[in-house]
Design a protein around this motif. Structure first.
Motif, PDB file in Angstrom:
ATOM      1  N   GLU A 179       0.840  -1.185   0.000  1.00 58.20           N
ATOM      2  CA  GLU A 179       0.000   0.000   0.000  1.00 58.20           C
ATOM      3  C   GLU A 179       0.883   1.246   0.000  1.00 58.20           C
ATOM      4  O   GLU A 179       1.964   1.255   0.585  1.00 58.20           O
ATOM      5  CB  GLU A 179      -0.889   0.026   1.243  1.00 58.20           C
ATOM      6  CG  GLU A 179      -1.985  -1.014   1.257  1.00 58.20           C
ATOM      7  CD  GLU A 179      -2.869  -0.855   2.482  1.00 58.20           C
ATOM      8  OE1 GLU A 179      -4.012  -0.401   2.340  1.00 58.20           O
ATOM      9  OE2 GLU A 179      -2.389  -1.174   3.582  1.00 58.20           O
ATOM     10  N   SER A 180       0.401   2.296  -0.654  1.00 55.27           N
ATOM     11  CA  SER A 180       1.122   3.567  -0.697  1.00 55.27           C
ATOM     12  C   SER A 180       0.383   4.591   0.149  1.00 55.27           C
ATOM     13  O   SER A 180      -0.855   4.631   0.154  1.00 55.27           O
ATOM     14  CB  SER A 180       1.235   4.079  -2.136  1.00 55.27           C
ATOM     15  OG  SER A 180       1.973   3.185  -2.935  1.00 55.27           O
ATOM     16  N   PHE A 181       1.147   5.431   0.831  1.00 57.80           N
ATOM     17  CA  PHE A 181       0.566   6.423   1.730  1.00 57.80           C
ATOM     18  C   PHE A 181       1.220   7.785   1.526  1.00 57.80           C
ATOM     19  O   PHE A 181       2.402   7.874   1.188  1.00 57.80           O
ATOM     20  CB  PHE A 181       0.759   6.006   3.195  1.00 57.80           C
ATOM     21  CG  PHE A 181       0.113   4.716   3.552  1.00 57.80           C
ATOM     22  CD1 PHE A 181      -1.188   4.675   4.040  1.00 57.80           C
ATOM     23  CD2 PHE A 181       0.800   3.523   3.394  1.00 57.80           C
ATOM     24  CE1 PHE A 181      -1.785   3.477   4.372  1.00 57.80           C
ATOM     25  CE2 PHE A 181       0.210   2.311   3.725  1.00 57.80           C
ATOM     26  CZ  PHE A 181      -1.091   2.291   4.211  1.00 57.80           C
ATOM     27  N   GLY A 205      -9.733   5.554  -0.396  1.00 61.53           N
ATOM     28  CA  GLY A 205      -9.006   5.070   0.768  1.00 61.53           C
ATOM     29  C   GLY A 205      -9.188   6.015   1.938  1.00 61.53           C
ATOM     30  O   GLY A 205      -9.714   7.123   1.794  1.00 61.53           O
ATOM     31  N   THR A 222      -4.231   6.933   2.319  1.00 59.94           N
ATOM     32  CA  THR A 222      -3.899   5.865   1.386  1.00 59.94           C
ATOM     33  C   THR A 222      -4.142   6.367  -0.024  1.00 59.94           C
ATOM     34  O   THR A 222      -5.208   6.907  -0.331  1.00 59.94           O
ATOM     35  CB  THR A 222      -4.781   4.633   1.644  1.00 59.94           C
ATOM     36  OG1 THR A 222      -4.672   4.252   3.016  1.00 59.94           O
ATOM     37  CG2 THR A 222      -4.372   3.466   0.766  1.00 59.94           C
ATOM     38  N   THR A 224      -2.912   5.803  -4.485  1.00 53.14           N
ATOM     39  CA  THR A 224      -2.422   4.811  -5.444  1.00 53.14           C
ATOM     40  C   THR A 224      -1.015   5.116  -5.919  1.00 53.14           C
ATOM     41  O   THR A 224      -0.146   4.249  -5.902  1.00 53.14           O
ATOM     42  CB  THR A 224      -3.365   4.731  -6.661  1.00 53.14           C
ATOM     43  OG1 THR A 224      -4.669   4.366  -6.196  1.00 53.14           O
ATOM     44  CG2 THR A 224      -2.876   3.687  -7.661  1.00 53.14           C
ATOM     45  N   ARG A 259       6.049  10.400   1.250  1.00 50.83           N
ATOM     46  CA  ARG A 259       5.262   9.225   0.875  1.00 50.83           C
ATOM     47  C   ARG A 259       6.000   7.991   1.371  1.00 50.83           C
ATOM     48  O   ARG A 259       7.215   8.023   1.605  1.00 50.83           O
ATOM     49  CB  ARG A 259       5.080   9.146  -0.642  1.00 50.83           C
ATOM     50  CG  ARG A 259       6.379   8.884  -1.386  1.00 50.83           C
ATOM     51  CD  ARG A 259       6.196   8.755  -2.874  1.00 50.83           C
ATOM     52  NE  ARG A 259       7.482   8.530  -3.541  1.00 50.83           N
ATOM     53  CZ  ARG A 259       7.631   8.463  -4.845  1.00 50.83           C
ATOM     54  NH1 ARG A 259       6.575   8.617  -5.646  1.00 50.83           N
ATOM     55  NH2 ARG A 259       8.822   8.254  -5.382  1.00 50.83           N
ATOM     56  N   ARG A 261       5.677   3.349   1.294  1.00 51.18           N
ATOM     57  CA  ARG A 261       4.986   2.130   0.886  1.00 51.18           C
ATOM     58  C   ARG A 261       5.292   1.042   1.901  1.00 51.18           C
ATOM     59  O   ARG A 261       6.395   0.987   2.453  1.00 51.18           O
ATOM     60  CB  ARG A 261       5.444   1.658  -0.501  1.00 51.18           C
ATOM     61  CG  ARG A 261       4.985   2.548  -1.630  1.00 51.18           C
ATOM     62  CD  ARG A 261       5.674   2.169  -2.950  1.00 51.18           C
ATOM     63  NE  ARG A 261       5.420   0.776  -3.311  1.00 51.18           N
ATOM     64  CZ  ARG A 261       4.324   0.346  -3.930  1.00 51.18           C
ATOM     65  NH1 ARG A 261       3.362   1.213  -4.234  1.00 51.18           N
ATOM     66  NH2 ARG A 261       4.164  -0.919  -4.250  1.00 51.18           N
ATOM     67  N   SER A 286      -0.800  -1.213   8.124  1.00 50.70           N
ATOM     68  CA  SER A 286      -1.380   0.079   7.787  1.00 50.70           C
ATOM     69  C   SER A 286      -1.355   1.016   8.987  1.00 50.70           C
ATOM     70  O   SER A 286      -1.573   0.590  10.128  1.00 50.70           O
ATOM     71  CB  SER A 286      -2.831  -0.115   7.318  1.00 50.70           C
ATOM     72  OG  SER A 286      -3.531   1.122   7.314  1.00 50.70           O
ATOM     73  N   THR A 341      -9.193   0.017   6.907  1.00 50.23           N
ATOM     74  CA  THR A 341      -8.944   0.329   5.498  1.00 50.23           C
ATOM     75  C   THR A 341     -10.035  -0.246   4.608  1.00 50.23           C
ATOM     76  O   THR A 341     -10.516   0.412   3.674  1.00 50.23           O
ATOM     77  CB  THR A 341      -7.571  -0.224   5.077  1.00 50.23           C
ATOM     78  OG1 THR A 341      -6.556   0.361   5.904  1.00 50.23           O
ATOM     79  CG2 THR A 341      -7.275   0.109   3.619  1.00 50.23           C
ATOM     80  N   THR A 345     -12.836   1.596   1.796  1.00 49.34           N
ATOM     81  CA  THR A 345     -12.840   1.338   0.347  1.00 49.34           C
ATOM     82  C   THR A 345     -14.028   0.513  -0.115  1.00 49.34           C
ATOM     83  O   THR A 345     -13.985  -0.094  -1.189  1.00 49.34           O
ATOM     84  CB  THR A 345     -11.527   0.637  -0.050  1.00 49.34           C
ATOM     85  OG1 THR A 345     -11.338  -0.534   0.768  1.00 49.34           O
ATOM     86  CG2 THR A 345     -10.336   1.561   0.165  1.00 49.34           C
TER      87      THR A 345
END
Length: 393
Positions: A179-181, A205, A222, A224, A259, A261, A286, A341, A345
């Motif tokens: 996951e990317s934040f 997210g 969160t 993409t 950022r 991941r 997360s 999470t 979504t």
């Protein structure tokens, strides 16, 4: 300069390593804390210290000075844009700390470093672990051309733990991409109250909005494909898309942004002979719910108290008990963060039903209490603490 020998070698001087070193130093243990970074980080991911973590920090003299530096949050709200789905109050927590403390991780590290110095310890920098060999009476750690012999080695060196890798401990989790934040501290004009944090459940997210001291707000979302350094227009779009709709926030200043991941991972064991893991070296998940650093600090005090007991003459099998206690908690916290999470979504067609269900269950006091206990960490409170014959100083 590194010592040739030490009872306990801790690798990594983030909150977990600092707390473990402080716990041991206060009990008179010969502990060496090393860090590969030349200077402490001035930016940080974690922004909340929960009630149970503050109770644990009280045991090592760090709770009160940290509270003085933070902002008390009275509640945690789950929102869908302007609608409040659940409000979880902290004022009835079964704790002396009936709040969540909003404070930057860098401040938490400053307080822990100060308390460690008062206990006679310090961080040795910059030393990078390059080798680790287990022996019958402990382990030998290599730092370039220098070796340190230790009875016990603690890996508190984060997600990419060198200690964990050199000890051959697998770090596993569910299949799937990372996951990317986005993470940022901003100053913002907002209609949201500053005495509580919020998580917005959005199609793209979750977005966490958390007040900090000095008129700052921490944003965690969160996303993409985030940019390397999210700028003001990017963060404004996130708030416009996920935050309040009728009175949208207006970002005035970006103090810093980043950022990252991550995968959900838990170490297959927290002990391999004389090598022990704590914090992100043992578990990562997360950031939803703000549980990661808190769990690491609690790992550290538990491990420090247990190691003190062993070094005071107790059987080393109680370190197996430490590992057996902490690993299930890591899975439990990771699962809780994943559920938050997934709630965010839910596809558009299912959102009205999700929102109605959340608002219905939020009207039930037992449900609100269970959520408050989970968020605050008090659900982890053991019936019995680790007993140890060593005395604190």
């Amino acid at each position: 300069m590194l010592p040739g020998t030490t009872d306990v070698l801790i690798v990594g001087a983030g909150p977990t390593g600092l707390t473990a070193a402080l716990t041991l130093a206060r009990r008179g243990v010969d502990v060496t804390l090393v860090e590969q970074r030349e200077t402490p980080a001035v930016t940080s991911r974690a922004a909340v210290v929960h009630a149970y973590t503050l109770e644990v920090l009280d045991r090592v003299g760090a709770g009160a000075p940290l509270v003085e530096r933070g902002l008390r949050s009275a509640r945690f709200s789950v929102r869908d844009r302007d609608r409040v789905l659940i409000t979880v109050p902290f004022d009835r927590l079964p704790s002396r700390h009936r709040y969540a403390l909003m404070v930057s991780q860098s401040v938490t590290e400053e307080v822990l470093t100060e308390r460690l110095a008062e206990a006679g310890g310090r961080v040795l920098r910059p030393y990078r672990l390059t080798g680790l060999r287990q022996e019958p009476d402990g382990a030998v750690a290599q730092f370039g051309d220098t070796t340190v012999r230790a009875r016990w080695v603690v890996g508190a060196d984060g997600i990419r733990s060198t200690v964990r890798e050199l000890a051959g401990i697998p770090f596993t989790g569910p299949d799937g991409s990372a996951e990317s934040f986005v993470l940022a501290d901003v100053r913002v004009d907002s209609a949201l109250p500053r005495d509580g944090a919020s998580i917005f459940l959005a199609r793209g997210g979750p977005l966490v909005w958390a007040p900090l001291p000095d008129d700052r707000v921490r944003l965690v979302a969160t996303v993409t494909d985030p940019p390397a350094e999210p700028d003001l227009p990017y963060l404004q779009r996130l708030l416009d898309e996920r935050g309040l709709r009728r009175e949208p926030d207006q970002v005035r200043e970006v103090l810093w942004s980043s950022r990252f991941r991550l995968h959900r991972r838990v170490a297959e064991t927290f002990r391999a002979g004389p090598v022990l893991l704590a914090g992100d070296a043992g578990h990562v998940h997360s950031p939803a719910g703000g549980q990661g650093m808190n769990l690491g600090i609690c790992d550290a005090v538990d491990l420090g108290e247990t190691l003190s007991a062993v070094l005071a003459g107790g059987p080393d099998t109680i370190l197996d008990e430490y590992a057996a206690r902490r690993r299930p908690l890591a899975h439990e916290v990771a699962g809780f963060a994943d559920r938050l999470t997934r709630l965010a979504t839910v596809p558009s067609a299912g959102r009205p039903a999700r929102d109605a269900l959340l608002r219905l269950v939020s009207a039930l006091p037992p449900v609100r209490r269970r959520v408050a206990l989970r968020l605050s960490g008090l659900s982890q409170r053991p019936s019995d603490r680790v007993s140890h014959p060593a005395t604190s100083r």
